[in-house]
Design a protein around this motif. Structure first.
Motif, mmCIF file in Angstrom:
data_model
loop_
_atom_site.group_PDB
_atom_site.id
_atom_site.type_symbol
_atom_site.label_atom_id
_atom_site.label_comp_id
_atom_site.label_asym_id
_atom_site.label_seq_id
_atom_site.Cartn_x
_atom_site.Cartn_y
_atom_site.Cartn_z
ATOM 1 N N LEU A 179 0.839 -1.207 0.000
ATOM 2 C CA LEU A 179 0.000 0.000 0.000
ATOM 3 C C LEU A 179 0.874 1.256 0.000
ATOM 4 C CD1 LEU A 179 -2.737 -1.214 2.507
ATOM 5 C CD2 LEU A 179 -2.972 -0.973 0.030
ATOM 6 N N ALA A 180 1.970 1.209 0.748
ATOM 7 C CA ALA A 180 2.912 2.342 0.734
ATOM 8 C C ALA A 180 3.469 2.530 -0.680
ATOM 9 C CB ALA A 180 4.033 2.097 1.739
ATOM 10 N N TYR A 181 3.672 1.423 -1.383
ATOM 11 C CA TYR A 181 4.215 1.500 -2.745
ATOM 12 C C TYR A 181 3.193 2.076 -3.731
ATOM 13 C CZ TYR A 181 8.552 -1.027 -1.626
ATOM 14 O OH TYR A 181 9.783 -1.382 -1.117
ATOM 15 N N VAL A 182 1.920 1.864 -3.469
ATOM 16 C CA VAL A 182 0.905 2.531 -4.308
ATOM 17 C C VAL A 182 0.971 4.040 -4.043
ATOM 18 C CG1 VAL A 182 -1.566 2.809 -4.776
ATOM 19 C CG2 VAL A 182 -0.623 0.513 -4.394
ATOM 20 N N ALA A 183 1.081 4.395 -2.762
ATOM 21 C CA ALA A 183 1.129 5.829 -2.407
ATOM 22 C C ALA A 183 2.320 6.524 -3.063
ATOM 23 C CB ALA A 183 1.178 5.987 -0.884
ATOM 24 N N CYS A 184 3.437 5.825 -3.156
ATOM 25 C CA CYS A 184 4.635 6.502 -3.691
ATOM 26 C C CYS A 184 4.844 6.235 -5.177
ATOM 27 C CB CYS A 184 5.873 6.138 -2.889
ATOM 28 S SG CYS A 184 6.516 4.502 -3.223
ATOM 29 N N GLY A 185 3.928 5.503 -5.796
ATOM 30 C CA GLY A 185 3.991 5.354 -7.257
ATOM 31 C C GLY A 185 4.837 4.201 -7.766
ATOM 32 N N ARG A 186 5.311 3.328 -6.856
ATOM 33 C CA ARG A 186 6.055 2.156 -7.345
ATOM 34 C C ARG A 186 5.095 1.105 -7.888
ATOM 35 N NH1 ARG A 186 10.121 1.932 -2.139
ATOM 36 N NH2 ARG A 186 11.160 3.894 -2.621
ATOM 37 N N LEU A 187 3.886 1.102 -7.364
ATOM 38 C CA LEU A 187 2.798 0.286 -7.911
ATOM 39 C C LEU A 187 1.698 1.236 -8.363
ATOM 40 C CD1 LEU A 187 2.442 -2.501 -5.162
ATOM 41 C CD2 LEU A 187 3.311 -2.832 -7.492
ATOM 42 N N ASP A 188 1.004 0.846 -9.430
ATOM 43 C CA ASP A 188 -0.117 1.684 -9.891
ATOM 44 C C ASP A 188 -1.405 1.361 -9.147
ATOM 45 O OD1 ASP A 188 1.148 3.210 -12.098
ATOM 46 O OD2 ASP A 188 1.552 1.197 -12.867
ATOM 47 N N GLY A 189 -1.551 0.126 -8.707
ATOM 48 C CA GLY A 189 -2.774 -0.252 -7.983
ATOM 49 C C GLY A 189 -2.534 -1.512 -7.177
ATOM 50 N N PHE A 190 -3.456 -1.788 -6.250
ATOM 51 C CA PHE A 190 -3.319 -2.969 -5.370
ATOM 52 C C PHE A 190 -4.699 -3.474 -5.000
ATOM 53 C CE2 PHE A 190 -3.204 -4.865 -1.109
ATOM 54 C CZ PHE A 190 -2.187 -5.809 -1.270
ATOM 55 N N TRP A 191 -4.824 -4.805 -4.912
ATOM 56 C CA TRP A 191 -6.057 -5.369 -4.356
ATOM 57 C C TRP A 191 -5.733 -6.632 -3.579
ATOM 58 C CZ3 TRP A 191 -4.226 -7.582 -8.675
ATOM 59 C CH2 TRP A 191 -4.559 -8.894 -8.962
ATOM 60 N N GLU A 192 -6.518 -6.899 -2.544
ATOM 61 C CA GLU A 192 -6.374 -8.139 -1.776
ATOM 62 C C GLU A 192 -7.670 -8.418 -1.027
ATOM 63 O OE1 GLU A 192 -2.655 -8.697 0.322
ATOM 64 O OE2 GLU A 192 -3.384 -10.480 1.381
ATOM 65 N N ILE A 193 -7.872 -9.691 -0.746
ATOM 66 C CA ILE A 193 -9.065 -10.162 -0.020
ATOM 67 C C ILE A 193 -8.679 -10.476 1.433
ATOM 68 C CG2 ILE A 193 -10.480 -12.262 0.238
ATOM 69 C CD1 ILE A 193 -10.751 -12.412 -2.754
ATOM 70 N N GLY A 194 -9.574 -10.161 2.359
ATOM 71 C CA GLY A 194 -9.483 -10.718 3.715
ATOM 72 C C GLY A 194 -8.330 -10.227 4.577
ATOM 73 N N LEU A 195 -8.004 -8.955 4.500
ATOM 74 C CA LEU A 195 -6.944 -8.412 5.356
ATOM 75 C C LEU A 195 -7.532 -7.947 6.691
ATOM 76 C CD1 LEU A 195 -4.950 -6.524 2.611
ATOM 77 C CD2 LEU A 195 -4.150 -8.485 3.931
ATOM 78 N N MET A 196 -6.652 -7.637 7.627
ATOM 79 C CA MET A 196 -7.081 -7.177 8.956
ATOM 80 C C MET A 196 -6.790 -5.682 9.077
ATOM 81 S SD MET A 196 -8.323 -9.915 10.200
ATOM 82 C CE MET A 196 -8.572 -9.538 11.934
ATOM 83 N N PRO A 197 -7.466 -4.996 10.018
ATOM 84 C CA PRO A 197 -7.248 -3.543 10.156
ATOM 85 C C PRO A 197 -5.774 -3.159 10.291
ATOM 86 C CG PRO A 197 -9.124 -4.211 11.486
ATOM 87 C CD PRO A 197 -8.541 -5.474 10.916
#
Ligand code: IPD
Ligand code: CA
Ligand code: CA
Length: 269
Positions: free
Chosen positions: A192-210
């Motif tokens: 998620l940090a990598y999406v924020a900084c532009g190393r990834l363009d997007g992210f998705w995942e199922i069933g994570l915790m807070p």
């Protein structure tokens, strides 16, 4: 820096230092399985204790929600620290270099600040509601990637709970089709940090915790991105399902995953 964010940074760095001290002697650690494919070591526990000690000393009334220690309340405060002391434990235990510390502060249900610290690269990601997201001293923006062609996406495999595998792999197939690549590095918070900084363009995942996502959600939002559950809603902590990207790519990703979203992936509260 905001005093509470500053204190979270101090706690994250202390936990990161502790994690690094154990990295060369992972084989001596006592490891237990909390459930299938869900491991915890004494490092996870000690790192969380270190974080809680620092924050509790500074804010004796605040509550905690930690992966290892669960929910702890000390007073009537409306503030809760949400802590993943070591995100990417399986990577850490294998010496695979992708793990981090994640700390967020909630005021009631609102994420006020977030810190993700990568102790290997010594990269510090911070976000303050309304104050932007930073990597060390650099202001962060999500990418301007508008289409799947050329996009680098991140994800996490549902390796613990596998009842949504058909839905997940349907999403995977359709998102992978036109993207430049899909990465599964093994630390959702760092992704998620990598999406924020532009190393990834997007992210998705199922069933994570807070504790996997709280700091990362704010980082992406403060970097100009959108983060939702699988119904374009805000029930992220309730469902554990997350989709984050810049606004245009988020809409495209949502369109692509929507046909695969089954009732068990919807919010039903
Ligand atoms: C895990 C990591 C992984 C994700 C898992 C999480 P942990 O956290 O974030 O990338 O796929 O669902 O549980 O157990 O290493 O803190
Ligand atoms: Ca985690
Ligand atoms: Ca963890």
């Amino acid at each position: 820096m905001d005093p509470m964010l500053n204190m979270a940074v101090r706690a994250a760095r202390a936990a990161g230092d502790l994690i690094m001290r154990y990295l060369d002697r992972v084989d001596t650690l006592h490891i237990t399985a909390k459930s299938r494919n869900d491991f915890v070591s004494e490092v996870d526990k000690q790192a969380e204790q270190e974080i809680v000690n620092i924050l509790h000393k500074a804010y004796p009334q605040h509550g905690f929600l930690g992966e290892e220690g669960g929910r702890q309340g000390f007073g009537k405060s409306e503030y809760t620290w949400v802590i993943d002391p070591l995100d990417g434990t399986t990577n850490f235990l294998h010496g695979f270099p992708a793990f981090c510390v994640s700390i967020a502060l909630l005021h009631r249900d609102r994420i006020e600040c977030g810190v993700i610290y990568d102790p290997l690269r010594q990269e510090l990601f911070t976000a303050k509601r309304g104050g932007g997201a930073m990597l060390d001293n650099r202001r962060l923006r999500v990418t301007k990637q508008l289409v799947f062609e050329g996009a680098l996406l991140g994800t996490g495999f549902p390796f613990k709970e596998q009842s949504n595998n058909d839905a997940y792999f349907g999403m995977f197939r359709d998102l992978m089709k036109d993207a430049a690549g899909v990465r599964r590095a093994g630390s959702a918070a760092l992704d998620l940090a990598y999406v924020a900084c532009g190393r990834l363009d997007g992210f998705w995942e199922i069933g994570l915790m807070p504790w996997d996502i709280a700091a990362g959600i704010l980082l992406i939002q403060e970097a100009g991105g959108i983060v939702t559950d699988f119904e374009e809603g805000d029930k992220l902590f309730e469902t554990g399902n997350i989709l984050g990207a810049n606004p245009k790519l988020h809409a495209l990703m949502y369109e692509t995953i929507a046909p695969h979203v089954t009732d068990s992936l919807r919010f039903n509260g």
